[in-house]
Design an enzyme around this catalytic site. Structure first.
Site, PDB file in Angstrom:
ATOM      1  N   ARG A 169      56.391  76.681  30.133  1.00  0.00           N
ATOM      2  CA  ARG A 169      56.879  77.178  31.417  1.00  0.00           C
ATOM      3  C   ARG A 169      56.142  76.433  32.524  1.00  0.00           C
ATOM      4  NH1 ARG A 169      53.287  80.973  34.100  1.00  0.00           N
ATOM      5  NH2 ARG A 169      55.026  81.540  35.439  1.00  0.00           N
ATOM      6  N   LYS A 184      49.371  82.626  46.869  1.00  0.00           N
ATOM      7  CA  LYS A 184      49.183  81.213  46.556  1.00  0.00           C
ATOM      8  C   LYS A 184      48.299  80.504  47.600  1.00  0.00           C
ATOM      9  CE  LYS A 184      53.462  80.768  43.865  1.00  0.00           C
ATOM     10  NZ  LYS A 184      52.887  80.381  42.560  1.00  0.00           N
TER      11      LYS A 184
END
Lengths: 321, 346
Positions: free
Chosen positions: B223, B317
């Site tokens: 992934r 993030k």
């Protein structure tokens, strides 16, 4: 393919090791080494029984680092659905089979300081590989092995010879020897792990006794492979495939789906791993859950079914397949 | 074809660059114009030449420089490598896997000769030629896991499987997006993913854990994950936050192109044979905005992804301080034309 990568093998040797138990040595068809595996692993053996495809899980019992071949032991069960009868009566040395890559749902906890193995009958097989691994790594273990009789029990003589009577204890019910589960589990040092593989009643009893003795759940391990249970035939509608399959008396839903040419996911084929979990879209009747994977709530909800072992009784079953 | 390894740095003067060929093979992670968490796993199988899927363990032009940077990080902070005692079988599993895959993918650079338990490993880019006994720790200069991960790009975690969960019980972590092995070691799957926003609520981790517990031998899965980093710095660890955190205040409308980097992790997960543990490879790729916009499709799409990113993800993030500047800069490369499906350049 859904069950993992397949390996073509040949039966290089068949030995009768006890009443109703045969050992089969499997080597790769192309002569290459087989994958290393971890003790406690099983493979799915695919057999071609006169055009009828049979698939059963068997624990690997040979030493995990021996890549020249895998050994499995098979008990001939009286009410065989066909797999053990085929292996015992039709399969010959030199014949071809297909096996999956090893899958491990019964691994030893490598943090354990001592391992107690409780085997009942043919449940000895995963422990043979585990003991080889423990012995090689110099890890403390004890085997407590219950059998019907000296004739029915496999490998007990060689196990005593190899590992010594201090590590291998035998109990023959024909001689009124009973495996003393409670006293065994009552007094063990911290860091001990217990493992049970045998008939359902034995497994249930060991798990219950361990709980009563205060063992943490994480230190008690069990493996049960449940053969699909036979029952009344029924129809299952596969919504995505747009077909209806007939599931025979001695067939699982998974087997019926595969016979219809549909590649459904599976791994253990014994109701333990969860890979074949299938959503139930409509159910007019009763689902007979035989797996040990779904929680009681999930079973009660009627929205999921493990198609490798569970059945249905009713007028309409529609699956998301 | 032999790779030409670049001489470059991931700190101080930051001389890291991607060659034009390496830009084309960058693993751009967005297959559509917006982004949300999902269980985005697919089989990790070999793909086309000229992509990062060419080999299952990818080696590229940054190999030698990345291994030098790892050695520097370990010298300053040896706890970036840790392995709990019960993970020794998994260490050997990992050594075997990485040697086999690197030798298979890049025979001109790596050779593995197995003679029973006696193995010879030749790593030409790093000038290594060692003979050792597989399974005997005393025949290698380091733990087997440390030995081989000083010679392989990406971070590596080995997770043990027990009690229906996965446990972070060994790791080599020097190119991480702001997480700490020393903090996470011994944690289970749910614990180490604790800080991730939104994903828990939509059940991503329950499904991912169920899926990984059933990961099969011979069938690795992969992934993408991504974030952004200011300057091409591999080691953005919590331990060194004081070194890289302030970089985020240095982005201006004029320096976005060289300062702001898209940071992509290609994560692959492998069931290990002897230990039944899972090897988690977290391979980090960095590309500057200047480099990224040489592929028009990626420029358009990244602009749209950043514009529509949920605020929780912007914060998690760490993009808050420079996202607006980056969007404004990228907008000049987005003419509004539709983008083609998939991740590869047109």
């Amino acid at each position: 393919m859904s069950g993992g990568l397949a390996i073509a093998v040949r039966v290089s040797r068949i030995d009768t090791v006890a009443a109703n138990i045969k050992r089969f040595r499997l080597v790769r068809h192309d002569g290459e080494p087989l994958p290393v595996f971890s003790a406690g692993a099983h493979v799915i053996v695919t057999m071609d029984d006169d055009g009828h495809r049979r698939r059963n899980p068997y624990s690997l019992m040979s030493a995990p680092h021996d890549t020249s071949g895998y050994d499995i032991s098979v008990l001939r069960v009286a009410e065989s659905r066909g797999g053990s009868a085929f292996l015992h009566e039709k399969l010959r040395e030199g014949d071809a089979l297909t096996i999956s890559h090893p899958v491990n749902l019964f691994h030893a906890d490598k943090r354990g300081r001592k391992h107690i193995l409780l085997a009942g009958g043919i449940g000895i097989t995963p422990f043979l590989a585990m003991m080889a691994e423990f012995d090689r790594a110099n890890v403390a273990f004890e085997l407590h092995y219950a059998m019907r009789s000296r004739e029915h029990g496999a490998y007990w003589q060689e196990l005593v010879e190899r590992y010594g009577a201090h590590r291998v204890k035998l109990y023959f019910s024909a001689e009124n020897d009973v495996l003393p589960v409670a006293s065994l589990l009552h007094n063990q040092p911290l860091g001990t792990h217990a493992y049970v593989c045998g008939p359902d009643r034995m497994t249930d009893f060991v798990l219950r006794t361990a709980r009563e003795c205060g063992w943490p759940k994480s230190n008690v391990h069990s493996e049960r492979f449940l053969a699909p249970i036979s029952g009344k035939a029924f129809d299952a509608e596969l919504l995505r495939s747009g077909i209806v399959v007939r599931v025979g008396d001695h067939e699982s839903i998974l087997e019926a789906v595969e016979a219809a040419g549909i590649d459904a996911p599976y791994m253990c084929r014994g109701g333990a791993c969860g890979q074949c979990e299938t959503a139930v879209v409509a159910c007019n009747g009763v689902l007979a859950h035989h797996d040990v994977y779904l929680s009681e709530e999930e079973k009660a909800s009627g929205r999921k079914v493990m198609i490798c072992v569970s059945r249905f009784d009713g007028t309409k079953l529609s699956l998301d397949l | 074809m032999a790779i030409v390894f670049r001489q470059e740095t991931f700190r101080d003067d930051f001389t890291y660059r991607n060659s034009p060929g390496n830009i084309r093979r960058f693993p751009f992670p967005f297959d559509r114009d917006e982004y949300m968490y999902s269980v985005n796993m697919e089989p990790h199988v070999r793909g086309q030449a000229g992509t990062v899927y060419e080999s299952l363990i990818d080696v590229d032009e940054h190999y030698v420089a990345e291994m030098q940077d790892r050695a520097l990080v370990l010298k300053e902070d040896p706890l970036r490598y840790q392995a709990l005692p019960h993970m020794m079988a998994a260490q050997w599993d990992t050594l075997e896997l990485l040697m086999e895959e690197q030798a298979a993918g890049y025979p001109e650079h790596f050779t593995l000769i197995r003679n029973g338990d006696r193995w010879r490993w030749i790593n030409r880019p790093l000038g290594i030629d060692d003979t050792f006994t597989f399974g005997d720790r005393s025949t290698l200069p380091y733990d087997p896991f440390e030995y081989i991960t000083r010679q392989a790009q990406g971070d590596f975690c080995i997770v043990d499987q027990r009690d229906g969960n996965l446990w972070m019980d060994a790791g080599m972590v020097t190119t991480q997006a702001d997480w700490s092995l020393d903090f996470d070691i011994g944690m289970n799957f749910m614990e180490w993913h604790g800080p991730v926003p939104l994903a828990h609520q939509i059940g991503v981790f329950d499904r991912a854990l169920k899926f990984l517990l059933k990961l099969q031998l011979g069938k690795p899965t992969r992934r993408f994950n991504w974030t952004m980093t200011i300057n091409p710095r591999l080691d953005t660890s919590p331990e060194n936050y004081h070194k890289w955190g302030p970089d985020r205040t240095t982005v201006t409308p004029d320096n976005v192109g060289e300062k702001v980097h898209l940071r992509v992790e290609l994560q692959s997960l492998w069931r290990l044979p002897r230990s039944n543990a899972i090897l988690f490879v977290i391979r980090c790729y960095l590309i500057s905005m200047n480099e990224l916009v040489t592929v028009p499709k990626w420029a358009r799409r990244l602009h749209r992804v950043l514009k529509t990113l949920p605020p929780e993800l912007v914060d998690y993030k760490g993009l808050t301080r420079y996202r607006d500047n980056t969007i404004a800069w990228l907008s000049k490369h987005d003419d509004g034309a539709p983008t083609s499906p998939g991740i590869f350049p047109d």
